[in-house]
Design a protein around this motif. Structure first.
Motif, mmCIF file in Angstrom:
data_model
loop_
_atom_site.group_PDB
_atom_site.id
_atom_site.type_symbol
_atom_site.label_atom_id
_atom_site.label_comp_id
_atom_site.label_asym_id
_atom_site.label_seq_id
_atom_site.Cartn_x
_atom_site.Cartn_y
_atom_site.Cartn_z
ATOM 1 N N GLN A 1 0.823 -1.200 0.000
ATOM 2 C CA GLN A 1 0.000 0.000 0.000
ATOM 3 C C GLN A 1 0.862 1.257 0.000
ATOM 4 O O GLN A 1 0.556 2.246 -0.671
ATOM 5 N N GLY A 2 1.984 1.214 0.722
ATOM 6 C CA GLY A 2 2.894 2.350 0.733
ATOM 7 C C GLY A 2 3.525 2.584 -0.632
ATOM 8 O O GLY A 2 3.719 3.733 -1.050
ATOM 9 N N LEU B 1 2.162 1.818 -3.579
ATOM 10 C CA LEU B 1 1.140 2.373 -4.463
ATOM 11 C C LEU B 1 0.896 3.858 -4.181
ATOM 12 O O LEU B 1 0.731 4.663 -5.106
ATOM 13 N N LYS B 2 0.908 4.213 -2.889
ATOM 14 C CA LYS B 2 0.695 5.609 -2.532
ATOM 15 C C LYS B 2 1.843 6.470 -3.037
ATOM 16 O O LYS B 2 1.628 7.573 -3.578
ATOM 17 N N ALA B 3 3.073 5.987 -2.889
ATOM 18 C CA ALA B 3 4.236 6.748 -3.341
ATOM 19 C C ALA B 3 4.235 6.910 -4.861
ATOM 20 O O ALA B 3 4.506 7.999 -5.385
ATOM 21 N N SER C 1 1.603 6.741 -6.878
ATOM 22 C CA SER C 1 0.479 7.582 -7.289
ATOM 23 C C SER C 1 0.748 9.057 -7.014
ATOM 24 O O SER C 1 0.139 9.935 -7.638
ATOM 25 N N THR C 2 1.661 9.344 -6.083
ATOM 26 C CA THR C 2 2.036 10.732 -5.807
ATOM 27 C C THR C 2 3.136 11.215 -6.743
ATOM 28 O O THR C 2 3.074 12.326 -7.278
ATOM 29 N N ARG D 1 -2.970 14.083 -3.397
ATOM 30 C CA ARG D 1 -2.641 13.002 -2.472
ATOM 31 C C ARG D 1 -2.008 13.526 -1.187
ATOM 32 O O ARG D 1 -1.372 12.779 -0.457
ATOM 33 N N ASN D 2 -2.173 14.804 -0.911
ATOM 34 C CA ASN D 2 -1.528 15.416 0.247
ATOM 35 C C ASN D 2 -2.587 15.751 1.293
ATOM 36 O O ASN D 2 -3.313 16.737 1.174
ATOM 37 N N LYS D 3 -2.665 14.928 2.342
ATOM 38 C CA LYS D 3 -3.701 15.102 3.362
ATOM 39 C C LYS D 3 -3.487 16.383 4.168
ATOM 40 O O LYS D 3 -4.454 17.070 4.516
#
Length: 348
Positions: free
Chosen positions: A259-260, A262-264, A266-267, A320-322
């Protein structure tokens, strides 16, 4: 015999006089051709309805860019939790994007609205100067941002040492200062060229390749060395950005969490796509051969590097920046909750 000799001497004297005055006459004609008081920009359409449609389209794009970049500027400036190197450079990027799109689009909107093509000579000089300052500084800031992400992901223990507040301020000042100095050199060199091909530009703003098309063929060589310096610097920045992302992706692939990863990805991938679009379309605009040049292609390429990045950068960098999205929501909520107090404040 004397009469023939006199005629021959007179003929030789006339020939020498014409050879001596010819270059001067050409220089005088060239000087007259280069004394331009205004330029004519590209007309999007001939009919009034299509002109208003172009105005509305550019107005929507411009307002979207103003809103997105303005929200980022406000959120980063007002939220103390975002006073970090990454958001400091994001603030600089948002400021540059506002400047980039405000330099080119409003004049095109005004021309479409008022059915005009003209821009003054001084206005064209200022526009070229601002374009070179803003776009060269933006490329430098994007390079620094890629270095910031590389250090944060690949060398997190050295982040505070390598990217302290003083180092960030120095790198930002170097980016802005070098952009201003190069713009002064480039603008002065461009407008010192004699223009022999009229004053009509096939672009909706004063783009340097279009201005160079109006210059005399022999004087165009004076611009090449300045252009080559720009290309080498821009290519060096682009290569540095690519290598930074290669190392970032290598570090991401070593993450144990799927998951980490994919998040990286996608950013980082949207960031890399917009940077590549900005640099490659800019390279193409300045280096494409004249044989493939056309008004439609030139317009498309100019939109890709001058309009698309300033409009989509806020969306890409906040998607993607909370932390940034939270600060923007907090700012919007504060405005709506305290909106009834603003008029009272203004009346005091």
């Amino acid at each position: 015999m004397k009469m023939l000799l006199r005629k021959r001497i007179f003929a030789e004297f006339s020939m020498c006089f014409s050879l001596w005055t010819g270059p001067k006459a050409q220089r005088h004609e060239m000087s007259n051709n280069s004394s331009i008081t205004k330029f004519l920009l590209l007309a999007f359409a001939d009919t009034r309805e299509l002109q208003l449609l172009h105005f509305a389209l550019f107005l929507g794009i411009y307002l979207a860019a103003l809103l997105g970049n303005g929200l980022i500027l406000t959120a980063v400036a007002c939220d103390h939790r975002l006073h970090t190197p990454m958001y400091f450079y994001l603030l600089n990027l948002a400021l540059l994007d506002l400047g980039c799109i405000s330099t080119t689009v409003p004049k095109a909107m005004a021309n479409s609205l008022w059915d005009s093509r003209a821009i003054s000579y001084a206005g064209c000089v200022i526009q070229v100067f601002l374009i070179v300052v803003l776009f060269s500084t933006e490329l430098s800031v994007l390079t620094i941002m890629s270095y910031d992400r590389y250090v944060a992901i690949c060398k997190p223990l050295h982040y505070g040492t390598l990217l302290g507040s003083r180092a960030c301020a120095q790198m930002a000042a170097a980016a802005w200062g070098s952009g201003v100095l190069y713009a002064l050199l480039y603008t002065a060199n461009t407008f010192s060229l004699p223009l022999c091909q009229g004053n009509a530009l096939d672009q909706f703003f004063c783009e340097i390749p279009q201005i160079l098309k109006l210059s005399c063929s022999h004087s165009y060589l004076r611009e090449i060395w300045v252009l080559m310096v720009a290309i080498c610097l821009a290519f060096g920045c682009f290569v540095f950005i690519l290598f930074s992302y290669v190392w970032i992706f290598r570090a991401v692939l070593r993450m144990p969490s799927r998951q980490g990863q994919l998040k990286a990805f996608s950013t980082c991938l949207p960031h890399l796509f917009l940077v590549s679009l900005f640099v490659i379309s800019g390279f193409f605009a300045y280096l494409k051969p004249p044989s493939i040049s056309s008004p439609t292609l030139d317009l498309l390429v100019a939109v890709l590097y001058s309009v698309v990045p300033p409009t989509f950068n806020p969306l890409i960098y906040s998607m993607r920046n909370k932390e940034l999205k939270g600060a923007i929501r907090k700012g919007i909520s504060w405005i709506f909750l305290n909106g009834d107090k603003l008029p009272l404040f203004l009346h005091k």
